[in-house]
Enzyme design. Structure first.
Site, mmCIF file in Angstrom:
data_model
loop_
_atom_site.group_PDB
_atom_site.id
_atom_site.type_symbol
_atom_site.label_atom_id
_atom_site.label_comp_id
_atom_site.label_asym_id
_atom_site.label_seq_id
_atom_site.Cartn_x
_atom_site.Cartn_y
_atom_site.Cartn_z
ATOM 1 N N ASP A 28 49.784 40.070 25.000
ATOM 2 C CA ASP A 28 50.751 39.795 23.800
ATOM 3 C C ASP A 28 51.985 40.521 24.045
ATOM 4 O OD1 ASP A 28 49.926 42.683 23.806
ATOM 5 O OD2 ASP A 28 49.695 42.554 21.346
ATOM 6 N N ASP A 30 44.040 55.053 25.414
ATOM 7 C CA ASP A 30 45.225 55.410 25.422
ATOM 8 C C ASP A 30 45.882 56.584 24.984
ATOM 9 O OD1 ASP A 30 44.624 54.463 22.996
ATOM 10 O OD2 ASP A 30 46.346 53.275 22.798
#
Length: 442
Positions: free
Chosen positions: A208, A286
């Site tokens: 994306d 992350d």
């Protein structure tokens, strides 16, 4: 006497005419047909010629190997043996220009087409930047979109994450199942790139992301920093505080060091992955990478103006983070030739001393004064904070993200966060002597 002279002249004239006729005949003579060649002789001649070419190539390869071993010996390394996994041609290419494959993490978004279109559009070299799409989720419509690219371009490939089993979680964690699947997929994809395909580094993007026109140039120019500076572990294309109101749009070439892992378009080396892989988390990878303990206290490089932009509103975060923040990030559109810039100012020894001496010699202002100031002066200033609360208060006032991960503020380096507000550089800096981040913050 005259008769003899006359005869002599006639005789000489005849000789000249005869010579001219003979010469003319030799010029206009139709060449005889070439004799038939023996096929066996021709094959033997070709083999001899080919053998000479092979011998020349072998000599060139041995010369290259000797040069490489000499360089490694000078740097304290081991010799490269004939059975080394890096062949001579690969060594030469690694020394001249790295191969940086682009790993696209995909799942069930057919809009991966937008991501791939931009990668193909801005890719300056298919050989330097092969594209590898790793697809999770088993979504056939998305897979068909991906294979429409792989069918026509051999430098674009696809691999499917084979483990589609449901991850068993306690009831309180079921709502986070998507994050567990993402972590599992990343581990598979990175192992595929580094261990199966044998690449030395990779650019990681998700399905994306839009990219800037100089996205590839950015990574080509900054990648050598990872080879030179052992205190760095990643290069990121993203600025968490990359909104128009807090960045200097006149400096698309400006780069920074950061202790906060930005993600969203980043380079990782195989050497670092081999350290991370054995302890890779089961979820929220992350944020795990934002803990200084897990990355050995190393830093990343990030830009003043982001080289990626997320268009994926719908995802595991249900679009909340996109609406609050991601949609406002500015994507750089000015092409910067990073490979022609001197980026040594980003090396730790240069950067740390310069940052500290610069920031703590600046005049001090409060966050409120910076925002309310009508002074058009471009002189930089510092805004001080003493604890988590005063940091968050100042960051919010300046229009920055005010959260922490393992005590690290977004974009911070050695506790300092930099931004650009109303025409001036602003440094949000600790009022105390910074040694390390406090994991209890936030």
């Amino acid at each position: 006497m005259r008769l003899n002279v006359k005869k002599a002249l006639i005789f000489v004239s005849c000789l000249v005419i005869l010579w001219v006729l003979i010469s003319y005949a030799s010029v206009i003579e139709v060449p005889r047909s070439a004799p038939q060649r023996d096929p066996a002789v021709e094959i033997e001649n070709k083999i001899i010629k080919l053998q000479k070419q092979v011998d020349a190539q072998m000599a060139e390869s041995k010369s290259l190997l000797a040069k490489v071993n000499k360089l490694k010996k000078l740097s304290g390394g081991e010799n490269v043996g004939e059975d080394n996994s890096l062949k001579d041609a690969e060594v030469m290419q690694h020394l001249s220009q790295p191969i940086l494959p682009v790993l696209v993490i995909a799942c069930d978004r057919v809009t991966v087409q937008r991501c791939l279109d931009n990668l193909v559009k801005f890719r300056p070299s298919k050989e330097t930047f092969p594209i590898i799409v790793s697809q999770d989720c088993g979504h056939n419509a998305t897979y068909e979109v991906i294979t429409s690219y792989t069918a026509s371009d051999p430098t674009i490939s696809v691999v499917r994450q084979p483990d589609l089993s449901e991850i068993v979680l306690p009831r309180v964690k079921v709502k986070f199942r998507g994050y567990y699947k993402i972590a599992r997929h990343y581990k598979f994809a990175l192992n595929h790139v580094f261990e199966t395909l044998g690449h030395e580094a990779v650019i990681i993007v998700e399905d994306d992301l839009d990219i800037s026109p100089d996205f590839f140039e950015y990574f080509l120019g900054t990648y050598p920093l990872l080879l030179k500076d052992p205190s760095l572990w990643c290069i990121s294309a993203w600025n968490d505080n990359g909104k128009l109101e807090v960045i200097d749009m006149s400096r698309p070439d400006l780069l920074h060091r950061t202790d906060f892992f930005p993600g969203l378009g980043w380079v990782l080396r195989k050497e670092m992955w081999q350290k991370l892989a054995p302890k890779w988390p089961t979820a929220f990878f992350d944020d795990w990478l934002r803990n200084p303990v897990n990355i050995d206290g190393k830093a990343c490089i990030r830009p003043e103006i982001s080289r990626t932009y997320s268009f994926g509103k719908v995802g595991v975060s249900k679009g909340l983070f996109f609406d609050l923040h991601l949609r406002n990030i500015q994507l750089n559109m000015e092409y910067v030739e990073f490979t022609k810039l001197n980026l040594t100012y980003l090396l730790k020894d240069h950067y740390d001393d310069t940052l500290a001496s610069t920031v703590y010699n600046l005049p001090e202002m409060s966050a409120s004064e910076v925002v309310a100031s009508s002074d058009l002066s471009s002189d930089p200033v510092r805004v001080m904070y003493s604890n988590a609360k005063t940091y968050q208060r100042a960051a919010k006032k300046l229009g920055l993200m005010d959260d922490f991960r393992s005590g690290v503020p977004r974009t911070a380096y050695r506790g300092i966060v930099t931004c650009f507000i109303r025409g001036r550089r602003v440094y949000l800096a600790p009022s105390f002597e910074w040694n390390k981040y406090d994991p209890t913050w936030g």
